[in-house]
Design an enzyme around this catalytic site. Structure first.
Site, PDB file in Angstrom:
ATOM      1  N   ASP A   1      52.665  -8.555 -50.243  1.00 49.99           N
ATOM      2  CA  ASP A   1      51.781  -9.273 -49.324  1.00 49.99           C
ATOM      3  C   ASP A   1      52.007  -8.883 -47.855  1.00 49.99           C
ATOM      4  O   ASP A   1      51.411  -9.464 -46.963  1.00 49.99           O
ATOM      5  CB  ASP A   1      51.949 -10.784 -49.527  1.00 49.99           C
ATOM      6  CG  ASP A   1      50.686 -11.568 -49.240  1.00 49.99           C
ATOM      7  OD1 ASP A   1      49.602 -10.943 -49.181  1.00 49.99           O
ATOM      8  OD2 ASP A   1      50.775 -12.798 -49.055  1.00 49.99           O
TER       9      ASP A   1
ATOM     10  N   GLU B   1      47.731 -18.673 -46.400  1.00 51.83           N
ATOM     11  CA  GLU B   1      48.645 -18.544 -45.246  1.00 51.83           C
ATOM     12  C   GLU B   1      48.354 -17.306 -44.409  1.00 51.83           C
ATOM     13  O   GLU B   1      48.684 -17.276 -43.227  1.00 51.83           O
ATOM     14  CB  GLU B   1      50.099 -18.523 -45.737  1.00 51.83           C
ATOM     15  CG  GLU B   1      50.640 -17.150 -46.182  1.00 51.83           C
ATOM     16  CD  GLU B   1      49.908 -16.540 -47.373  1.00 51.83           C
ATOM     17  OE1 GLU B   1      49.252 -17.302 -48.110  1.00 51.83           O
ATOM     18  OE2 GLU B   1      49.993 -15.320 -47.565  1.00 51.83           O
TER      19      GLU B   1
ATOM     20  N   ARG C   1      45.590 -16.018 -43.220  1.00 55.36           N
ATOM     21  CA  ARG C   1      44.702 -16.289 -42.086  1.00 55.36           C
ATOM     22  C   ARG C   1      45.407 -17.114 -41.014  1.00 55.36           C
ATOM     23  O   ARG C   1      45.093 -17.019 -39.839  1.00 55.36           O
ATOM     24  CB  ARG C   1      43.416 -16.962 -42.608  1.00 55.36           C
ATOM     25  CG  ARG C   1      43.645 -18.265 -43.298  1.00 55.36           C
ATOM     26  CD  ARG C   1      42.458 -18.696 -44.161  1.00 55.36           C
ATOM     27  NE  ARG C   1      42.448 -18.032 -45.480  1.00 55.36           N
ATOM     28  CZ  ARG C   1      41.531 -18.252 -46.413  1.00 55.36           C
ATOM     29  NH1 ARG C   1      40.531 -19.081 -46.182  1.00 55.36           N
ATOM     30  NH2 ARG C   1      41.595 -17.619 -47.576  1.00 55.36           N
TER      31      ARG C   1
ATOM     32  N   ASP D   1      54.982 -14.155 -50.715  1.00 58.40           N
ATOM     33  CA  ASP D   1      54.038 -15.272 -50.723  1.00 58.40           C
ATOM     34  C   ASP D   1      54.184 -16.076 -52.014  1.00 58.40           C
ATOM     35  O   ASP D   1      53.642 -15.712 -53.055  1.00 58.40           O
ATOM     36  CB  ASP D   1      52.601 -14.729 -50.582  1.00 58.40           C
ATOM     37  CG  ASP D   1      51.567 -15.849 -50.545  1.00 58.40           C
ATOM     38  OD1 ASP D   1      51.961 -17.031 -50.423  1.00 58.40           O
ATOM     39  OD2 ASP D   1      50.351 -15.530 -50.622  1.00 58.40           O
TER      40      ASP D   1
ATOM     41  N   LYS E   1      48.928  -8.107 -41.605  1.00 57.23           N
ATOM     42  CA  LYS E   1      49.537  -9.286 -42.237  1.00 57.23           C
ATOM     43  C   LYS E   1      50.902  -8.900 -42.807  1.00 57.23           C
ATOM     44  O   LYS E   1      51.013  -8.007 -43.642  1.00 57.23           O
ATOM     45  CB  LYS E   1      48.623  -9.822 -43.348  1.00 57.23           C
ATOM     46  CG  LYS E   1      49.256 -10.938 -44.199  1.00 57.23           C
ATOM     47  CD  LYS E   1      48.309 -11.450 -45.291  1.00 57.23           C
ATOM     48  CE  LYS E   1      49.005 -12.422 -46.245  1.00 57.23           C
ATOM     49  NZ  LYS E   1      48.125 -12.898 -47.338  1.00 57.23           N
TER      50      LYS E   1
ATOM     51  N   LYS F   1      52.091 -20.912 -56.252  1.00 54.16           N
ATOM     52  CA  LYS F   1      51.373 -20.037 -57.182  1.00 54.16           C
ATOM     53  C   LYS F   1      51.965 -20.166 -58.582  1.00 54.16           C
ATOM     54  O   LYS F   1      53.148 -20.482 -58.714  1.00 54.16           O
ATOM     55  CB  LYS F   1      51.532 -18.575 -56.736  1.00 54.16           C
ATOM     56  CG  LYS F   1      50.759 -18.187 -55.492  1.00 54.16           C
ATOM     57  CD  LYS F   1      50.976 -16.720 -55.153  1.00 54.16           C
ATOM     58  CE  LYS F   1      50.217 -16.322 -53.902  1.00 54.16           C
ATOM     59  NZ  LYS F   1      48.752 -16.365 -54.073  1.00 54.16           N
TER      60      LYS F   1
ATOM     61  N   ASP G   1      48.593 -21.921 -49.576  1.00 51.92           N
ATOM     62  CA  ASP G   1      48.538 -20.544 -50.096  1.00 51.92           C
ATOM     63  C   ASP G   1      47.533 -19.687 -49.322  1.00 51.92           C
ATOM     64  O   ASP G   1      47.508 -18.469 -49.477  1.00 51.92           O
ATOM     65  CB  ASP G   1      48.199 -20.569 -51.593  1.00 51.92           C
ATOM     66  CG  ASP G   1      48.537 -19.262 -52.290  1.00 51.92           C
ATOM     67  OD1 ASP G   1      49.214 -18.417 -51.664  1.00 51.92           O
ATOM     68  OD2 ASP G   1      48.129 -19.109 -53.456  1.00 51.92           O
TER      69      ASP G   1
HETATM   70  N1  BES Z   1      48.266 -12.998 -50.671  1.00 53.40           N
HETATM   71  C1  BES Z   1      47.262 -13.809 -51.271  1.00 53.40           C
HETATM   72  C2  BES Z   1      46.035 -13.009 -51.705  1.00 53.40           C
HETATM   73  C3  BES Z   1      46.175 -12.236 -52.980  1.00 53.40           C
HETATM   74  C4  BES Z   1      46.238 -12.875 -54.195  1.00 53.40           C
HETATM   75  C5  BES Z   1      46.139 -10.863 -52.959  1.00 53.40           C
HETATM   76  C6  BES Z   1      46.304 -12.158 -55.367  1.00 53.40           C
HETATM   77  C7  BES Z   1      46.196 -10.143 -54.134  1.00 53.40           C
HETATM   78  C8  BES Z   1      46.285 -10.788 -55.333  1.00 53.40           C
HETATM   79  C9  BES Z   1      46.787 -14.877 -50.290  1.00 53.40           C
HETATM   80  O1  BES Z   1      47.739 -15.353 -49.415  1.00 53.40           O
HETATM   81  C10 BES Z   1      46.319 -16.026 -51.110  1.00 53.40           C
HETATM   82  O2  BES Z   1      47.136 -16.624 -51.752  1.00 53.40           O
HETATM   83  N2  BES Z   1      45.038 -16.297 -51.058  1.00 53.40           N
HETATM   84  C11 BES Z   1      44.458 -17.361 -51.826  1.00 53.40           C
HETATM   85  C12 BES Z   1      43.444 -18.056 -50.953  1.00 53.40           C
HETATM   86  C13 BES Z   1      42.936 -19.345 -51.546  1.00 53.40           C
HETATM   87  C14 BES Z   1      44.046 -20.370 -51.560  1.00 53.40           C
HETATM   88  C15 BES Z   1      41.779 -19.834 -50.713  1.00 53.40           C
HETATM   89  C16 BES Z   1      43.790 -16.726 -53.051  1.00 53.40           C
HETATM   90  O3  BES Z   1      43.201 -15.658 -52.941  1.00 53.40           O
HETATM   91  O4  BES Z   1      43.905 -17.317 -54.122  1.00 53.40           O
HETATM   92 ZN    ZN Z   2      49.293 -14.118 -48.990  1.00 51.43          ZN
HETATM   93 MN    MN Z   3      48.847 -16.980 -50.247  1.00 51.94          MN
END
Ligand code: BES
Ligand code: ZN
Ligand code: MN
Length: 484
Positions: free
Chosen positions: A279, A340, A342, A261, A256, A268, A338
């Site tokens: 990220d 993104e 996947r 992000d 990835k 966020k 968010d």
């Molecule tokens: N890059 C983030 C995951 C992340 C968040 C890694 C905080 C480390 C710390 C990912 O793109 C994301 O935002 N995931 C969301 C998914 C949710 C919207 C289903 C998450 O984990 O909040």
């Molecule tokens: Zn992300």
């Molecule tokens: Mn995200």
């Protein structure tokens, strides 16, 4: 830094010529494999209460009697394992760092094996890494130039192999850290593509970079939906390491590469958002693994795929409720912009099919939920294939870069149902790391697949904020285990 091994005998340890001797003490101090001057110094210090044999504790001695080296550090280890050795070496080097020592000789009072040699390189590289690229005022890297591991005759060859493997992995870890630590305005998709092109100068590595129009032709509607909100052009990086005959099926690594992000329209909160520059840790680990491959030259074919873009809100950005068509033909309702990672990975997983891979492993800072589940020590591992899962777990153990297997039962899939597309891109808060993996699984029917969620392990927050370079050690060990 230069790493060497020196075959020596116990009676010569105190005569070792170095700026400092680092003695790792594990188990009964009376039974340590040391000659008389070192043994006396150790037992005296313990008797006087100057050294307690608790993991992490150290004792520094200046010009102890009968020892050639001007400095000696004793470092207590929990046991004789490579893991305990790595921690003790780290603590010992911490003691020596401010003293400007150039040459350290390390004594593993037990038997040093390949894993200890590898751990020594990891600890020394870690102790001396300094991020400078955007901070020229950072302290200059410690003076340490040479590390010699003193080993007995029996261990000689395997220790040499362990040092070589450790150095290759350390080079990969350092490259991954250097990329991931760079801020988002430096580390852009174009920067990652340029780094990949640099790797292609190394033996047996080739690179091809697909532009937006190429991805469009391939039908990567999901990847491009994430990219469309940013002014930075997306890149789809294809790396190859050709170490074996053409007919040999490659392992494909998919990383990835979200270089920043923001969350997109599902933006966020501001607190700690800066950490979303990390990220692209999955992408960095793929680049790092190729660096290690170039050094080790194993007889194996490997493909690295890096979909990379920014996730930004803008007038052109993908919106909640938008439906996109992935390269696989499956449609996706983007319920949360968010989620993104996947969306960019699924098209890369479909692209991976063309290589008829022996296995595909994706690596992603995918979910905050994985951090809640496993914390910062173990990477989340998801695979429906038991032998692939076992191979990756074993590689993580061997590289002191551990993972933990998580479930993928069919029941979890239900959370991804959508009224408007073949699937939604989120499945609610419950089991968030698992439903994310279930989403990816829908694109992996054609090969053996595993997913590594490195959200908790790719970087550290707080005072020591920075990339860890994980899981380059796990991936490198896994790749080496795939040599036929
Ligand atoms: N890059 C983030 C995951 C992340 C968040 C890694 C905080 C480390 C710390 C990912 O793109 C994301 O935002 N995931 C969301 C998914 C949710 C919207 C289903 C998450 O984990 O909040
Ligand atoms: Zn992300
Ligand atoms: Mn995200």
């Amino acid at each position: 830094m230069d790493f060497r091994s020196l075959i020596t005998t116990t009676d010569k340890l105190s005569k070792t010529a170095a700026d400092a001797l680092l003695v790792v003490v594990a188990g009964d101090p009376k039974k340590q494999v040391l000659d008389a001057p070192l043994k006396t110094a150790l037992l005296d210090a313990i008797a006087a209460g100057d050294l307690t044999l608790k993991p992490g504790r150290t004792l520094y001695l200046h010009r102890p009697a009968g020892i050639k080296s001007a400095r000696v550090v004793f470092a207590a280890a929990a046991d004789e394992s490579a893991k305990a050795f790595r921690s003790a070496v780290g603590a010992g080097l911490g003691e020596l760092k401010p003293k400007g020592v150039k040459h350290v000789a390390v004594i593993a009072a037990g038997t040093a094996e390949a894993a200890h040699a590898e751990a020594l390189v990891a600890a020394a590289t870690d102790a001396t890494y300094v991020y400078r690229h955007t901070k020229p005022s950072a302290p200059t890297a410690p003076a340490l130039q040479t590390v010699t591991l003193l080993a007995g005759k029996a261990a000689g060859k395997s220790v040499q192999a362990g040092l070589a493997r450790g150095e290759a992995i350390a080079a990969g870890v350092t490259l991954a850290r250097e990329c991931a630590n760079r801020p988002g305005n430096h580390c852009t998709p174009s920067f990652l593509a340029a780094e990949a092109k640099k790797l292609a100068r190394l033996p047996r590595i080739k690179v091809e970079v697909l532009e937006r129009k190429d991805c469009d032709k391939l039908g990567m509607g999901s990847f491009l939906a994430v990219a469309q909100g940013s002014d930075e052009p997306p890149k789809f990086i294809v790396l190859r390491y050709d170490g074996d005959a053409k007919a040999s099926a490659p392992v494909v690594l998919v990383g990835k590469g979200i270089t920043f992000d923001t969350g997109g329209i599902s933006i966020k909160p501001a607190g700690e958002m800066d950490e979303m520059k990390f990220d692209m840790g999955g992408a960095a680990s793929v680049l790092g693994s190729f660096q290690a491959l170039a050094r080790l030259q194993p007889r194996l074919n490997v493909v690295g795929l890096i979909p990379t873009c920014e996730n930004m809100p803008s007038g052109r950005a993908v919106k909640p409720g938008d439906v996109v068509t992935s390269m696989s033909g499956q449609t996706i309702e983007v319920l949360n912009t968010d989620a993104e990672g996947r969306l960019i990975l699924c098209d890369a997983l479909t692209y991976a099919e063309r290589f008829k891979p022996s296995a595909v492993v994706d690596i992603a800072t995918l979910t905050g939920a994985c951090v809640i589940a496993l914390g910062h020590h173990r990477t989340g591992l998801f695979s429906a294939d038991d032998s692939l899962a076992q191979g990756l777990l074993a590689a993580g153990d061997a590289g002191l870069d551990p993972a933990w297997r998580m479930p993928l039962d069919d029941e979890y899939e239900e959370a991804l149902k959508s009224n408007f597309a073949d699937m939604g891109n989120v499945g609610g808060r419950a089991g968030g790391a698992i439903t994310a993996a279930m989403f990816l699984k829908k694109f992996t029917a054609k090969y053996r697949w595993a997913h590594l969620d490195i959200a908790g392990t790719a970087w550290k927050s707080g005072a020591a904020k920075g990339s860890t370079g994980r899981p380059v050690p796990l991936l490198t060990h896994f790749l080496l285990s795939q040599v036929r």
